[in-house]
Design a protein around this motif. Structure first.
Motif, mmCIF file in Angstrom:
data_model
loop_
_atom_site.group_PDB
_atom_site.id
_atom_site.type_symbol
_atom_site.label_atom_id
_atom_site.label_comp_id
_atom_site.label_asym_id
_atom_site.label_seq_id
_atom_site.Cartn_x
_atom_site.Cartn_y
_atom_site.Cartn_z
ATOM 1 N N VAL A 1 0.855 -1.188 0.000
ATOM 2 C CA VAL A 1 0.000 0.000 0.000
ATOM 3 C C VAL A 1 0.895 1.243 0.000
ATOM 4 C CG1 VAL A 1 -1.887 1.213 1.160
ATOM 5 C CG2 VAL A 1 -1.714 -1.289 1.332
ATOM 6 N N PRO A 2 0.703 2.174 -0.915
ATOM 7 C CA PRO A 2 1.530 3.388 -0.924
ATOM 8 C C PRO A 2 1.485 4.111 0.422
ATOM 9 C CG PRO A 2 0.233 3.250 -2.932
ATOM 10 C CD PRO A 2 -0.258 2.152 -2.036
ATOM 11 N N GLU A 3 2.631 4.608 0.846
ATOM 12 C CA GLU A 3 2.755 5.221 2.172
ATOM 13 C C GLU A 3 1.797 6.394 2.353
ATOM 14 O OE1 GLU A 3 6.230 7.185 5.055
ATOM 15 O OE2 GLU A 3 6.740 6.307 3.100
ATOM 16 N N GLU A 4 1.545 7.152 1.286
ATOM 17 C CA GLU A 4 0.703 8.342 1.408
ATOM 18 C C GLU A 4 -0.753 8.016 1.737
ATOM 19 O OE1 GLU A 4 1.293 7.520 -3.075
ATOM 20 O OE2 GLU A 4 2.489 7.508 -1.223
ATOM 21 N N LEU A 5 -1.162 6.748 1.610
ATOM 22 C CA LEU A 5 -2.530 6.357 1.951
ATOM 23 C C LEU A 5 -2.712 6.134 3.451
ATOM 24 C CD1 LEU A 5 -3.514 3.958 -0.991
ATOM 25 C CD2 LEU A 5 -3.979 6.407 -0.711
ATOM 26 N N GLY A 6 -1.628 6.138 4.190
ATOM 27 C CA GLY A 6 -1.721 6.031 5.645
ATOM 28 C C GLY A 6 -2.310 4.721 6.139
ATOM 29 N N TYR A 7 -1.842 3.606 5.575
ATOM 30 C CA TYR A 7 -2.403 2.305 5.957
ATOM 31 C C TYR A 7 -1.689 1.676 7.145
ATOM 32 C CZ TYR A 7 -5.727 -1.311 4.580
ATOM 33 O OH TYR A 7 -6.814 -2.157 4.527
ATOM 34 N N ASP A 8 -0.583 2.225 7.525
ATOM 35 C CA ASP A 8 0.194 1.741 8.673
ATOM 36 C C ASP A 8 0.534 2.905 9.587
ATOM 37 O OD1 ASP A 8 0.831 -1.189 8.221
ATOM 38 O OD2 ASP A 8 1.499 -0.366 6.299
ATOM 39 N N PRO A 9 0.676 2.602 10.890
ATOM 40 C CA PRO A 9 0.387 1.335 11.561
ATOM 41 C C PRO A 9 -1.102 1.011 11.514
ATOM 42 C CG PRO A 9 1.797 2.720 12.935
ATOM 43 C CD PRO A 9 1.273 3.584 11.818
ATOM 44 N N ILE B 1 -2.721 -5.491 13.340
ATOM 45 C CA ILE B 1 -1.547 -6.096 13.970
ATOM 46 C C ILE B 1 -1.897 -6.526 15.394
ATOM 47 C CG2 ILE B 1 0.853 -5.734 14.651
ATOM 48 C CD1 ILE B 1 0.382 -5.755 11.599
ATOM 49 N N VAL B 2 -2.632 -5.700 16.108
ATOM 50 C CA VAL B 2 -3.090 -6.067 17.450
ATOM 51 C C VAL B 2 -4.101 -7.210 17.364
ATOM 52 C CG1 VAL B 2 -4.369 -5.246 19.473
ATOM 53 C CG2 VAL B 2 -2.615 -3.802 18.429
ATOM 54 N N SER B 3 -4.983 -7.166 16.371
ATOM 55 C CA SER B 3 -5.953 -8.250 16.184
ATOM 56 C C SER B 3 -5.249 -9.576 15.905
ATOM 57 C CB SER B 3 -6.907 -7.908 15.045
ATOM 58 O OG SER B 3 -7.626 -6.719 15.323
ATOM 59 N N LEU C 1 0.148 2.938 17.423
ATOM 60 C CA LEU C 1 -1.293 2.925 17.185
ATOM 61 C C LEU C 1 -2.028 3.781 18.205
ATOM 62 C CD1 LEU C 1 -1.678 -0.858 16.352
ATOM 63 C CD2 LEU C 1 -2.430 1.010 14.877
ATOM 64 N N ARG C 2 -1.705 3.606 19.458
ATOM 65 C CA ARG C 2 -2.394 4.379 20.491
ATOM 66 C C ARG C 2 -2.107 5.872 20.344
ATOM 67 N NH1 ARG C 2 -3.810 3.636 26.735
ATOM 68 N NH2 ARG C 2 -3.872 5.845 27.299
ATOM 69 N N ARG D 1 -8.973 2.099 12.873
ATOM 70 C CA ARG D 1 -8.334 1.022 12.107
ATOM 71 C C ARG D 1 -6.926 1.409 11.656
ATOM 72 N NH1 ARG D 1 -12.225 -1.096 7.491
ATOM 73 N NH2 ARG D 1 -12.051 1.083 6.788
ATOM 74 N N TYR D 2 -6.804 2.542 10.994
ATOM 75 C CA TYR D 2 -5.504 3.020 10.509
ATOM 76 C C TYR D 2 -5.654 4.513 10.234
ATOM 77 C CZ TYR D 2 -7.979 2.065 6.104
ATOM 78 O OH TYR D 2 -8.918 2.005 5.107
ATOM 79 N N PRO D 3 -4.556 5.262 10.222
ATOM 80 C CA PRO D 3 -4.659 6.732 10.179
ATOM 81 C C PRO D 3 -5.283 7.295 8.921
ATOM 82 C CG PRO D 3 -2.365 6.009 9.979
ATOM 83 C CD PRO D 3 -3.158 4.810 10.393
ATOM 84 N N GLY D 4 -5.177 6.596 7.792
ATOM 85 C CA GLY D 4 -5.729 7.113 6.538
ATOM 86 C C GLY D 4 -7.129 6.608 6.244
ATOM 87 N N ASP D 5 -7.817 6.097 7.237
ATOM 88 C CA ASP D 5 -9.148 5.524 7.037
ATOM 89 C C ASP D 5 -10.127 6.592 6.536
ATOM 90 O OD1 ASP D 5 -11.165 3.674 7.025
ATOM 91 O OD2 ASP D 5 -11.194 3.342 9.192
ATOM 92 N N THR D 6 -11.078 6.167 5.700
ATOM 93 C CA THR D 6 -12.108 7.085 5.204
ATOM 94 C C THR D 6 -13.513 6.496 5.320
ATOM 95 O OG1 THR D 6 -11.909 6.248 2.924
ATOM 96 C CG2 THR D 6 -10.527 8.147 3.537
#
Length: 483
Positions: free
Chosen positions: A273-281, A285-287, A308-309, A338-343
């Motif tokens: 996933v491209p970094e700019e989409l904000g899919y990580d962290p 991973i906790v799940s 994440l926190r 879920r992740y920082p780039g969520d929409t």
């Protein structure tokens, strides 16, 4: 004002109720509520989404088509009855159903004399039905309430977590259903042995690649099958698969956190996933610790969890949820997404930058705290090193903290998260999400996985043991490891 209204307001005035308040509902005493006792109520709410021969639902997308016993719908929400939500959740997702079945098996519900637990017997029957009908592969993720494949994606964590659910349910099944469960598990394992090294659609159904969550759940499944005492056949390739997955999970480490989705043949730590989409962290991973094979003491997991926190609880973070600031004054939270780039907020036609917190994400993180506290109690050491020190610092644990106090701090942090979920619930009913600013419930209502994640966290919370006096006084640094 008519005579009835006059009598009503006079009675309220005599009772000392201010007229300006209007109609009021009792408030949930979230700080006083015993979480384990509340879990007994939430399982009843969850069971409303589990069908049987006496509880049948009609498919809202297919008039005249009715549920088969053992179907677990993700939620009773569909566009026609949920304004602002354009997604239909009246389907059986293999993963969600398995997670639900695990909680039913753990609940100690009544067993029919001479038979078994009815809901679990129905679950096995429906799992077999879906497996028989699965297309194009046994990794198909979503089925109608009648057990027919819905046009959807292939998700190879599904057969693995379904097998784990069947293993947990096994002692509560009658003899005939146990035979069916063995057949389903063996078929799943045979499929997974040909799929575990391949890309798959991820937990959030958004990307295809090498999934940390799927690999973790598959590893736990293979280990459980290899150790089973129920007469389930163990294929000769299972030990090889276990060793391969143990190594492959380490490839997701990028030096700072575990990457959720790797690009095939791109090398360790390279996301698809491209970094700019904000899919990580990514919270999956906790799940992967809650439902898979990643131990709570893995300091790389804890380094990821700390990020994440902070991304949703730190006011300086671009992904910060304002509701967490308000909740901090109440002594609860934070709520996590879920992740920082969520929409996604239930309406894919109108994406929302940054998304919103989810009940299941928050509960899974709380369970990480509880599991880690239990491990610390059991081992008498705190896994505090250069990777995990930020994670522990978030709950006030340092090298000077005693082991007993470290476990208490972790459990208190988990309690604060679960109490935030309860505080923002609709009188204990749990939706999929909470508004990141107001805290009000959002997206689909009565999400089955929201209830199951709360129940799982509470089980982890109540399974801990007390430290002996000999270990309790030792400091975290003295008892822990240092890399």
């Amino acid at each position: 004002m008519n005579i009835t209204s006059t009598i009503y307001h006079t009675a309220r005035a005599r009772a000392g109720v201010p007229l300006a308040l209007g109609r009021q509902h009792p408030k949930a005493a979230y700080q006083q509520t015993e979480l384990a006792a509340l879990a007994n109520y939430l399982i009843l709410l969850m069971l409303r989404n589990v069908t049987s021969d006496g509880y049948v639902i009609e498919d809202p997308a297919n008039s005249g088509q009715y549920s088969a016993p053992g179907c677990v719908i993700a939620a009773p929400s569909f566009p026609a009855n949920t304004p602002g939500v354009d997604q239909d959740y009246v389907y059986n997702w293999v993963r969600d159903a398995a997670i639900t079945a695990i909680e039913i098996a753990a609940a100690g519900l009544p067993v029919t004399p001479g038979s078994g637990m009815p809901s679990l017997i129905d679950y096995v029957s429906f799992a077999r039905l879906c497996q028989t009908n699965a297309h194009p592969t046994l990794g198909h993720a979503c089925f109608t309430v009648a057990g027919q494949p819905r046009p959807w994606t292939e998700q190879n964590d599904g057969p693995a977590i379904q097998s784990l659910a069947l293993l947990q349910a096994y002692p509560q099944l009658d003899t005939a259903t146990q035979a069916t469960a063995r057949q389903v598990i063996e078929t799943n394992v045979s499929y997974l042995l040909g799929a575990y090294q391949k890309p798959t659609t991820n937990l959030w159904e958004e990307h295809e690649g090498l999934s940390f969550f799927a690999r973790s759940v598959q590893l736990r499944c293979f280990r459980a099958v290899a150790a089973n005492t129920h007469g389930i056949g163990v294929a000769a390739d299972v030990p090889t698969a276990i060793a391969w997955l143990e190594s492959a999970l380490q490839d997701h480490w990028n030096g700072s956190y575990y990457v959720t989705m790797l690009a095939p043949d791109a090398g360790p730590g390279v996301s698809i996933v491209p970094e700019e989409l904000g899919y990580d962290p990514n919270i999956d991973i906790v799940s992967a610790c809650v439902y898979g094979a990643v131990p709570a003491t893995d300091t790389r997991l804890l380094a990821t969890a700390a990020r994440l926190r902070s991304q949703w609880a730190d006011p300086n973070s671009r992904a910060f949820y304002p509701i967490n600031a308000a909740d901090q004054t109440r002594g609860i939270g934070p709520l996590l997404g879920r992740y920082p780039g969520d929409t996604y907020d239930g309406d894919v036609a109108h994406p929302v930058s940054g998304g919103h917190p989810w009940a299941l994400c928050t509960c899974n993180f709380a369970e990480l705290y509880y599991r880690l506290a239990n491990e610390i109690d059991h081992a008498g050491t705190v896994p505090l090193d250069s990777l995990s020190e930020d994670f522990f610092a978030q709950v006030g644990v340092t090298s000077a903290t005693s082991i007993a106090d470290a476990a208490v701090a972790l459990r208190s942090a988990g309690d604060a998260m679960l109490r935030a979920v309860i505080y923002h619930s609709d009188r204990y009913e749990l939706s999929e999400q909470f508004d990141g600013t107001s805290g009000y419930e959002k997206s689909v209502h009565n999400l089955t996985w929201s209830y199951a994640s709360f129940l799982s966290a509470v089980r982890a919370r109540t399974s801990g043991s007390k430290l002996s006096g000999k270990v309790a006084g030792k400091s975290a640094r003295a008892a822990g490891s240092k890399k």
